[in-house]
Design an enzyme around this catalytic site. Structure first.
Site, PDB file in Angstrom:
ATOM      1  N   GLY A  18       0.805  -1.229   0.000  1.00 31.33           N
ATOM      2  CA  GLY A  18       0.000   0.000   0.000  1.00 31.33           C
ATOM      3  C   GLY A  18       0.832   1.270   0.000  1.00 31.33           C
ATOM      4  O   GLY A  18       0.471   2.237   0.679  1.00 31.33           O
ATOM      5  N   CYS A 383     -18.861   3.312 -21.499  1.00 29.96           N
ATOM      6  CA  CYS A 383     -18.025   3.075 -22.681  1.00 29.96           C
ATOM      7  C   CYS A 383     -18.505   1.825 -23.429  1.00 29.96           C
ATOM      8  O   CYS A 383     -19.544   1.887 -24.071  1.00 29.96           O
ATOM      9  CB  CYS A 383     -16.554   3.028 -22.288  1.00 29.96           C
ATOM     10  N   GLU A 407     -16.016  -3.703 -33.897  1.00 28.28           N
ATOM     11  CA  GLU A 407     -14.925  -4.265 -33.086  1.00 28.28           C
ATOM     12  C   GLU A 407     -15.158  -5.770 -32.881  1.00 28.28           C
ATOM     13  O   GLU A 407     -14.228  -6.562 -32.877  1.00 28.28           O
ATOM     14  CB  GLU A 407     -14.872  -3.559 -31.721  1.00 28.28           C
ATOM     15  N   HIS A 509     -15.703   7.992 -19.391  1.00 27.87           N
ATOM     16  CA  HIS A 509     -15.464   7.284 -18.116  1.00 27.87           C
ATOM     17  C   HIS A 509     -15.619   8.238 -16.936  1.00 27.87           C
ATOM     18  O   HIS A 509     -14.635   8.845 -16.496  1.00 27.87           O
ATOM     19  CB  HIS A 509     -14.054   6.703 -18.102  1.00 27.87           C
ATOM     20  N   GLU A 511     -15.967   7.497 -13.920  1.00 32.35           N
ATOM     21  CA  GLU A 511     -15.326   6.966 -12.707  1.00 32.35           C
ATOM     22  C   GLU A 511     -13.947   7.588 -12.445  1.00 32.35           C
ATOM     23  O   GLU A 511     -13.523   7.691 -11.301  1.00 32.35           O
ATOM     24  CB  GLU A 511     -15.228   5.433 -12.767  1.00 32.35           C
TER      25      GLU A 511
HETATM   26  N1  GLN Z   1     -13.716  -1.325 -26.933  1.00 38.23           N
HETATM   27  C1  GLN Z   1     -14.494  -0.129 -27.031  1.00 38.23           C
HETATM   28  C2  GLN Z   1     -13.821   0.934 -27.882  1.00 38.23           C
HETATM   29  O1  GLN Z   1     -12.630   0.907 -28.089  1.00 38.23           O
HETATM   30  C3  GLN Z   1     -14.815   0.418 -25.656  1.00 38.23           C
HETATM   31  C4  GLN Z   1     -13.622   0.854 -24.859  1.00 38.23           C
HETATM   32  C5  GLN Z   1     -13.885   1.027 -23.396  1.00 38.23           C
HETATM   33  O2  GLN Z   1     -14.846   0.477 -22.854  1.00 38.23           O
HETATM   34  N2  GLN Z   1     -13.009   1.740 -22.706  1.00 38.23           N
HETATM   35  O3  GLN Z   1     -14.474   1.817 -28.357  1.00 38.23           O
END
Ligand code: GLN
Length: 537
Positions: A18, A383, A407, A509, A511
């Protein structure tokens, strides 16, 4: 203050003790005394950054505002300090060598033999001082990855030795060790700490402070023994007892006077106490929840503790705001099929579909989203989670058979998620995604607007694929709202279903932006929606 002070944090005896949390806790205490502080992580591996490492190797990849793909410890630094980090806050051996080799090819060394000492160590020191030279920080805390004695961390320890020699009392070394408890003997053992400090001394570095990670309290005799054998003051032996929550550690370090010890050793005043009232308020709420919700986290790395670190922490912050304990139930997306979905997701108050790459587990994610949509369970897709929500809606509402992301299926008849134009020509994998903070415009009267309360926002991204605008009208006509758009590149960033109590997908994102002082509003509202759902049940 005359000059920036440099604090180094090294680790010994075992990995995973840690160091990141200790560094962040010390930084928090110094910040709470009015100092400006930043934390840097030096990682001894050869990858240029962790962006190409899979979560089995390295846990989550944290993304900064400026689009650096970094070690997850930077997430802790931001969550504790509420100050953004940048590329300069994470340096790897690969990056150091790349700079030195580029300079060599450029002819900058004028015929010299290029060596670990001084060229590599000079580059390491340059990277450490870069943050100090910005003139913004009173303290730069540099965490050295790995464990003392590792071959690959030698140049870093040597750089610490040189800096110590060069800047004297403006530099301080904290060594974090483990004091194991031997149940058979009924005793804590200091010998590994002694050996670890010896290993550091062999490399020319005498630690100023020793932080001992332990599961039982150290008594005065043990502190004196460690002090005697390791050449430090007894007050510089700091106990770091196992804590219930990582957010307890700043308070534990305050009680152990880690900050006082640092300031006194650096000849700085330490008269008043750090002001941690806000932090304590957060901890109080965290520990006294009035309600509880269960959120399903659907992902393919759920068996790994660190794979969704920032998401888990964002739930801790959002739970405290709502005075609600958030139990995150990790569910493997590969285990979810049309037959198992109802049983797997039963009892959840909210469903989060995680980010990710590649085909594995994708159908389980889509199935979970169908369940959330049809059963009106609050849903947040991040995402890839948002992309799966678009695929699900395409297949099951619009009747676009076989709709997919290119993808997953490059030949799909309905590429509702497709590679971004700018990504098509890119072959290199490292650092080439759409990374970092981009602006997004939010439409009025939407859930996104209720969450953010303003129309212009920025959020951090990490992806190559996007909503395919060719299908935009079909989706809108069938009731999917595109409530957030990147105007410049005409990209869909937020989708939602107004007919559903709370169904939101985001291409970015959130988060990465959630901190103790500033919990992310999307998580706060999602937890609130889950709470409402649980109370309605
Ligand atoms: N694989 C997807 C992309 O490249 C989502 C990427 C992710 O969830 N960070 O768009």
């Amino acid at each position: 203050m005359p000059s920036t002070k440099y604090v180094f944090v090294t680790g010994g005896v075992a990995s995973s003790l840690g160091k990141g949390i200790i560094s962040a806790s010390l930084a928090k205490l110094l910040q709470a005394r009015g100092f400006s502080v930043t934390i840097q992580k030096l990682d001894p591996y050869i990858n240029i950054d962790p962006g190409t490492l899979n979560p089995y190797e390295h846990g989550e990849c944290f993304v900064t505002e400026d689009g650096a793909e970094t070690d997850l410890d930077l997430g802790h630094y931001e969550r504790y300090l509420n100050v953004p980090t940048s590329q300069a806050n994470n340096v790897t051996t690969g990056r150091i060598y790349q700079s030195v080799i580029d300079k060599e090819r450029h002819g900058d060394y004028l015929g010299e033999t290029v060596q670990v000492i001084p060229h590599i160590t000079d580059e390491i020191k340059r990277r450490i001082k870069l943050l100090g030279n910005e003139g913004k920080y009173d303290f730069v805390i540099t965490e050295i990855g790995g464990t003392v004695g590792d071959i690959e961390s030698l140049p870093y320890i040597e750089s610490v030795r040189q800096m110590r020699w060069e800047i004297g009392t403006d530099c301080l070394v904290i060594h974090l060790t483990l004091v194991p408890y031997l149940a058979a003997a009924g005793e804590l053992k200091t010998k590994p700490t002694q050996h670890s400090v010896k290993a550091l001394l062999e490399q020319g570095v005498q630690p100023d402070i020793i932080v001992c990670r332990t599961e039982k309290h150290l008594n005065e005799g043990m502190r004196n023994k460690i002090a005697l054998f390791c050449n430090v003051d007894p007050t510089a032996v700091i106990e770091s007892i196992d804590a219930e929550s990582i957010y307890d550690v700043p308070l534990l370090m305050r009680d152990e006077k880690l900050d006082v010890e640092v300031l006194e050793k650096m000849r700085m005043p330490a008269s008043h106490l750090p002001d941690l009232r806000k932090w304590e308020e957060f901890l109080y709420k965290l520990k006294h929840p009035k309600n509880q919700v269960i959120i399903g986290l659907i992902g393919k790395y759920v068996e790994l503790k660190d794979a969704y670190k920032s998401i888990n922490e964002a739930f801790v912050h959002a739970g405290a705001v709502n005075e609600c304990k958030v139990v995150v139930r990790a569910i493997h997306s590969e285990s979810i099929t049309p037959e198992t979905v109802a049983a797997s997701l039963e009892g959840l108050d909210g469903i989060l579909v995680a980010p990710g790459f590649g085909n594995r587990g994708i159908e389980g994610k889509i199935e979970s989203i169908r369940f959330a949509r049809e059963n009106k369970v609050p849903f947040l897709g991040i995402c890839l989670g948002m992309q799966c929500a678009v695929i699900e809606f395409g297949r099951n509402v619009l009747g676009l058979n076989g709709a997919n992301s290119t993808e997953m299926d490059p030949d799909t008849k309905h590429p509702v998620i497709d590679i971004m134009e700018a990504q098509k020509k890119i072959c290199n994998k490292g650092g080439t995604m759409r990374l970092g903070a981009y602006p997004c415009t939010i439409a009025g009267g939407t859930k996104a607007m209720a969450v953010y309360g303003k129309s212009e926002i920025t959020e951090r991204h990490r992806h190559r694929y996007e909503f395919n605008n060719h299908y935009l009208d079909q989706y809108r006509n069938a009731g999917m709202l595109t409530s957030g758009i990147n105007r410049k590149d005409d990209l869909v960033e937020i989708i939602e279903l107004p007919e559903h109590p709370w169904f939101v997908g985001i291409q970015f994102h959130p988060e990465y932006r959630s901190t103790v002082a500033s919990p992310h509003p999307l998580f706060v509202h999602f937890v609130k929606a889950a709470l409402d759902f649980s109370l309605r049940k």
